[in-house]
Design a protein around this motif. Structure first.
Motif, PDB file in Angstrom:
ATOM      1  N   LYS A 264       0.862  -1.180   0.000  1.00 22.39           N
ATOM      2  CA  LYS A 264       0.000   0.000   0.000  1.00 22.39           C
ATOM      3  C   LYS A 264       0.899   1.231   0.000  1.00 22.39           C
ATOM      4  CE  LYS A 264      -3.885   0.095   2.166  1.00 22.39           C
ATOM      5  NZ  LYS A 264      -4.955   0.132   3.194  1.00 22.39           N
ATOM      6  N   LEU A 265       0.669   2.128  -0.966  1.00 16.36           N
ATOM      7  CA  LEU A 265       1.407   3.378  -1.080  1.00 16.36           C
ATOM      8  C   LEU A 265       0.414   4.527  -0.970  1.00 16.36           C
ATOM      9  CD1 LEU A 265       3.703   2.477  -4.110  1.00 16.36           C
ATOM     10  CD2 LEU A 265       4.260   2.317  -1.671  1.00 16.36           C
ATOM     11  N   SER A 278      -3.272   0.336  -3.544  1.00 14.87           N
ATOM     12  CA  SER A 278      -3.230  -0.850  -2.693  1.00 14.87           C
ATOM     13  C   SER A 278      -3.329  -2.097  -3.552  1.00 14.87           C
ATOM     14  CB  SER A 278      -4.385  -0.821  -1.682  1.00 14.87           C
ATOM     15  OG  SER A 278      -4.380  -1.982  -0.882  1.00 14.87           O
ATOM     16  N   THR A 279      -2.450  -3.073  -3.290  1.00 19.14           N
ATOM     17  CA  THR A 279      -2.470  -4.337  -4.014  1.00 19.14           C
ATOM     18  C   THR A 279      -2.246  -5.488  -3.051  1.00 19.14           C
ATOM     19  OG1 THR A 279      -1.613  -3.344  -6.051  1.00 19.14           O
ATOM     20  CG2 THR A 279      -1.409  -5.720  -5.832  1.00 19.14           C
ATOM     21  N   LEU A 280      -3.071  -6.521  -3.160  1.00 18.02           N
ATOM     22  CA  LEU A 280      -2.904  -7.754  -2.395  1.00 18.02           C
ATOM     23  C   LEU A 280      -2.735  -8.911  -3.366  1.00 18.02           C
ATOM     24  CD1 LEU A 280      -5.780  -7.491   0.262  1.00 18.02           C
ATOM     25  CD2 LEU A 280      -3.405  -6.768   0.514  1.00 18.02           C
ATOM     26  N   ASP A 316      -5.276 -18.173  -6.693  1.00 16.67           N
ATOM     27  CA  ASP A 316      -4.313 -17.164  -7.133  1.00 16.67           C
ATOM     28  C   ASP A 316      -5.091 -15.863  -7.313  1.00 16.67           C
ATOM     29  OD1 ASP A 316      -1.904 -16.126  -8.135  1.00 16.67           O
ATOM     30  OD2 ASP A 316      -2.466 -16.616 -10.194  1.00 16.67           O
ATOM     31  N   GLN A 317      -5.103 -15.030  -6.266  1.00 17.89           N
ATOM     32  CA  GLN A 317      -5.965 -13.849  -6.256  1.00 17.89           C
ATOM     33  C   GLN A 317      -5.123 -12.573  -6.241  1.00 17.89           C
ATOM     34  OE1 GLN A 317      -8.735 -15.511  -6.318  1.00 17.89           O
ATOM     35  NE2 GLN A 317      -9.303 -16.502  -4.412  1.00 17.89           N
ATOM     36  N   VAL A 318      -5.477 -11.611  -7.084  1.00 21.28           N
ATOM     37  CA  VAL A 318      -4.863 -10.285  -7.084  1.00 21.28           C
ATOM     38  C   VAL A 318      -5.981  -9.262  -6.935  1.00 21.28           C
ATOM     39  CG1 VAL A 318      -3.477  -8.604  -8.344  1.00 21.28           C
ATOM     40  CG2 VAL A 318      -2.941 -11.035  -8.536  1.00 21.28           C
ATOM     41  N   LEU A 319      -5.917  -8.462  -5.879  1.00 15.78           N
ATOM     42  CA  LEU A 319      -6.931  -7.448  -5.578  1.00 15.78           C
ATOM     43  C   LEU A 319      -6.227  -6.101  -5.506  1.00 15.78           C
ATOM     44  CD1 LEU A 319      -8.510  -9.456  -2.619  1.00 15.78           C
ATOM     45  CD2 LEU A 319      -9.398  -9.380  -4.948  1.00 15.78           C
ATOM     46  N   THR A 320      -6.570  -5.196  -6.403  1.00 18.46           N
ATOM     47  CA  THR A 320      -5.844  -3.927  -6.460  1.00 18.46           C
ATOM     48  C   THR A 320      -6.811  -2.770  -6.678  1.00 18.46           C
ATOM     49  OG1 THR A 320      -3.988  -2.784  -7.538  1.00 18.46           O
ATOM     50  CG2 THR A 320      -5.429  -4.091  -8.952  1.00 18.46           C
ATOM     51  N   ASP A 321      -6.491  -1.618  -6.083  1.00 21.52           N
ATOM     52  CA  ASP A 321      -7.333  -0.436  -6.287  1.00 21.52           C
ATOM     53  C   ASP A 321      -6.519   0.834  -6.119  1.00 21.52           C
ATOM     54  OD1 ASP A 321      -7.699   0.641  -3.420  1.00 21.52           O
ATOM     55  OD2 ASP A 321      -8.383  -1.424  -3.212  1.00 21.52           O
TER      56      ASP A 321
END
Length: 692
Positions: A264-265, A278-280, A316-321
């Motif tokens: 998270k930046l 934010s990226t998970l 395999d999950q990528v959650l970004t906003d």
């Protein structure tokens, strides 16, 4: 610390500060100052040591920051809705490794799932008679439900990334749209700390548990960051028995390994604008052990499941906003939040047991893109308006690969577009009486998908110690892509499906018990109609053996009760009780009418007593008890209830080193959460973390 009950006491010079709410997560935290109690957010300490203070049970519970009841930041005491919170500190003290485990002692929710108690056990949430697909999962205020199946597995989230989790029973379609029939679970992730801090930890436990975590957080100039990694591994091979099947053996093919990353930046663009990326990444590789076949004499056959030694599941999950917050005007009474997000949820299941002709691989690939805009405006001293626009487009492709023929069959590859405008108006008529009105207008790409969801809530303080509250919410859930478009021969889709509909009522009381405690009591009624259920076609039509239809009506009544007390200095106790009675009023199967809905009707009792002092010591004995419940809708099959006791400990060895430990199910009570799927019995874990 207050978790479904137990209370932590904070050292003032360590954890209490007055500051602005964080500027990310699409919130309106900038609108008012509140007391923060997260150690990571503490600015550089002064040389003078302030005296220790105690946060009372009442103050801690009612002043807990929450987002989900308002779609802006507020506190528990501001909400007309019952809302329950567990913080990251409390998760550490409990030894909760995932969000699924963190919900165990909260009222209002049955979070045990249906396939075991291991760290990787599939998460199923039942709130007010609803199933997992009818509970909306939010990540920092935005939806992440998987629209192939409708739900999201909360065991994917390890707790190292979490600031707090909010459970809002009773639906939330007026603020968040589809899938919020039973309630909303909002996962709030950690924010940058004011000074550079690194935290590293290791955790070891029963059945090969081996966990390592490292997080770095801080702020330099106008830029803040949170960067972390969690690796969790476990074998989960434990002995168990299923008396009904005359079976004794060892749980095998139950291993798991997590590799989770978070970044998270956060950049302050002047004094009135903040931009957050934010990226998970959530990765999990696990064995799927299956269940022991259970003989059901009334059917003359065994339960359709069996132990497997080769099946595996990969996620395999990528959650970004990207979120922009801007204070409008010249004051602190108006906050505009705009967010764009993209999620990629990939799941692969390998079924390699049995004969080659029955071995298959199942792949589900979901891509979601969405935007959210929210304006929170305190336009008068006693009035607040929250309104905005949401849009989410989700595509899911699901395939089956046969290992015997090397042929890939596409089950579905389709998309749903969901847009909406919404508004929520709050007015305080007097210091003791307030109301809110809300509406959500959904615009869906589905033929029958659009929906209007109104709500109304009221709160009346009849005295300094007694507050009454009441709410009504109209909720809905759009059909999943699998329901609509599947061309699997065994379950063909039905594009004419209508949304499921829910009407949620609740009335409650918050009663202060002098200066030593707080009682929160809520009676609720939840009706769900047009339930989407699979029905068999007899005889088959064009080779199709079944499809989904809108059938059924379920009416659930019950209570949620939570009592927190301070027994003595640094000694606390809690009791919470959730009673559910979900009755099937209409069904295509006459044998189900007036029967209890399977799994969702269990009653839950939690209680605990704990000691915790301002120096960070914690010792707690917690009980979780579930009564028996049916596993089918005709109520011919039941699982008995169970009661377990957990011992939790947190010991600060130094200012920067903390030892944690837990002994869960300390009396080794063995039970099943689903027929043929056992619990893990008594387990322990010991952890050591350092902050520098």
């Amino acid at each position: 610390m207050v978790c479904g009950g137990y209370v932590a006491i904070a050292n003032a010079n360590q954890v209490q500060q007055i500051s602005e709410f964080p500027k990310s997560e699409g919130s309106a935290r900038d609108l008012q100052p509140v007391a923060q109690t997260t150690p990571e957010n503490t600015p550089a300490s002064t040389e003078e040591k302030e005296p220790d203070i105690e946060l009372t049970v009442i103050d801690k519970l009612l002043n807990e920051p929450v987002y989900s009841p308002f779609r802006r930041e507020g506190t528990v005491k501001d909400s007309t809705r019952p809302v329950y919170v567990i913080t990251g500190e409390e998760m550490e003290a409990q030894g909760a490794r995932t969000v699924r485990e963190a919900l165990k002692f909260l009222p209002g929710i049955l979070p045990d799932g249906t396939v075991g108690t291991e760290v990787n056990a599939l998460s199923g949430q039942f709130i007010r008679g609803s199933n997992s697909a009818q509970v909306l999962i939010l990540l920092d205020g935005r939806p992440i439900n998987e629209l192939g199946s409708g739900s999201f597995d909360l065991s994917e989230f390890t707790t190292n990334i979490v600031e707090r989790v909010e459970v809002l029973p009773g639906g939330g379609s007026t603020l968040y749209g589809s899938s919020a029939i039973g309630g909303v679970i909002n996962i709030i992730t950690r924010r940058p700390t004011e000074k550079v801090t690194t935290q590293a930890g290791v955790n070891f436990g029963a059945y090969g548990l081996n966990q390592q975590t490292i997080n770095s957080s801080g702020r330099v100039g106008n830029v803040g960051w949170v960067v972390g990694y969690n690796r969790t591994e476990a074998e989960n091979n434990y002995p168990f028995s299923i008396p009904e099947a005359n079976f004794e053996g060892t749980r095998e093919n139950n291993d798991v390994i997590y590799n989770n990353f978070n970044v998270k930046l956060e950049a302050d663009l002047g004094s009135r604008n903040t931009l957050t990326l934010s990226t998970l990444y959530l990765g999990k590789d696990q064995g799927v052990p299956g269940g022991v076949p259970i003989p059901f004499p009334q059917f003359g056959q065994g339960f359709f499941n069996s132990l497997t030694d080769n099946n595996r599941k990969y996620t395999d999950q990528v959650l970004t906003d990207l979120t922009w917050n801007s204070k409008l005007g010249s004051g602190d009474d108006s906050l505009l939040t705009a967010r764009v997000y993209a999620d990629f949820l990939n799941t692969r299941s390998d079924n390699r047991s049995g004969e080659l002709t029955s071995q298959n691989r199942f792949d589900s690939n979901q891509t979601s893109h969405g935007i959210q805009t929210t304006h929170s405006w305190n336009f008068a001293k006693n009035q607040t308006l929250v309104y905005g626009f949401d849009y989410r487009n989700t595509n899911v492709r699901n395939t089956t690969f046969s290992y015997s023929t090397n042929v890939i069959r596409e089950n579905y590859d389709d998309a749903i577009g969901q847009g909406a405008i919404f508004g929520r108006y709050e007015i305080n008529f007097s210091p003791s009486f307030s109301m809110n009105l809300g509406v959500w207008q959904d615009f869906s790409s589905l033929v029958n998908g659009s929906f209007t969801s109104p709500s109304v809530g009221a709160k009346l303080a009849v005295s300094d110690s007694t507050t009454l509250r009441a709410n009504y919410i109209r909720n809905f859930r759009a059909p999943t892509i699998a329901n609509l478009f599947s061309n699997n021969p065994t379950n063909i889709g039905n594009p004419e499906l209508k949304p499921e509909k829910g009407d949620s009522f609740d009335v409650g009381i918050d009663q202060k018990l002098g200066n030593i405690g707080l009682l929160r009591l809520t009676f609720f009624s939840n009706r769900v109609s047009d339930t989407i259920a699979f029905t068999r076609l007899t005889p088959p039509v064009n080779g199709n053996t079944g499809t989904w239809e809108n059938i059924g009506l379920v009416h659930t009544t019950g209570i949620e009760a939570s009592l927190n007390l301070q027994l003595a200095r640094n000694v606390y106790t809690f009791v919470n009780y959730t009673a559910n009675d979900p009755r099937i009023l209409e069904s295509a199967n006459p044998a189900e009418v007036d029967k209890e809905l399977r799994f969702a009707g269990a009653d839950k009792l939690n209680l605990g007593v704990s000691y915790e002092n301002p120096q960070g010591w914690y010792l707690g004995l917690l009980m979780n008890s579930l009564n028996g419940y049916p596993t089918n809708n005709t109520n011919t099959e039941f699982l008995p209830g169970y009661t377990t006791f957990d011992l939790k400990m947190r010991v600060p060895i130094s200012d920067s080193l903390v030892l944690t430990g837990s002994l869960d199910n300390m009396f080794d009570r063995r039970y099943q959460l689903f027929a043929g799927f056992p619990d893990g019995g008594r387990v322990f874990q010991v952890g050591l973390s350092s902050r520098f």
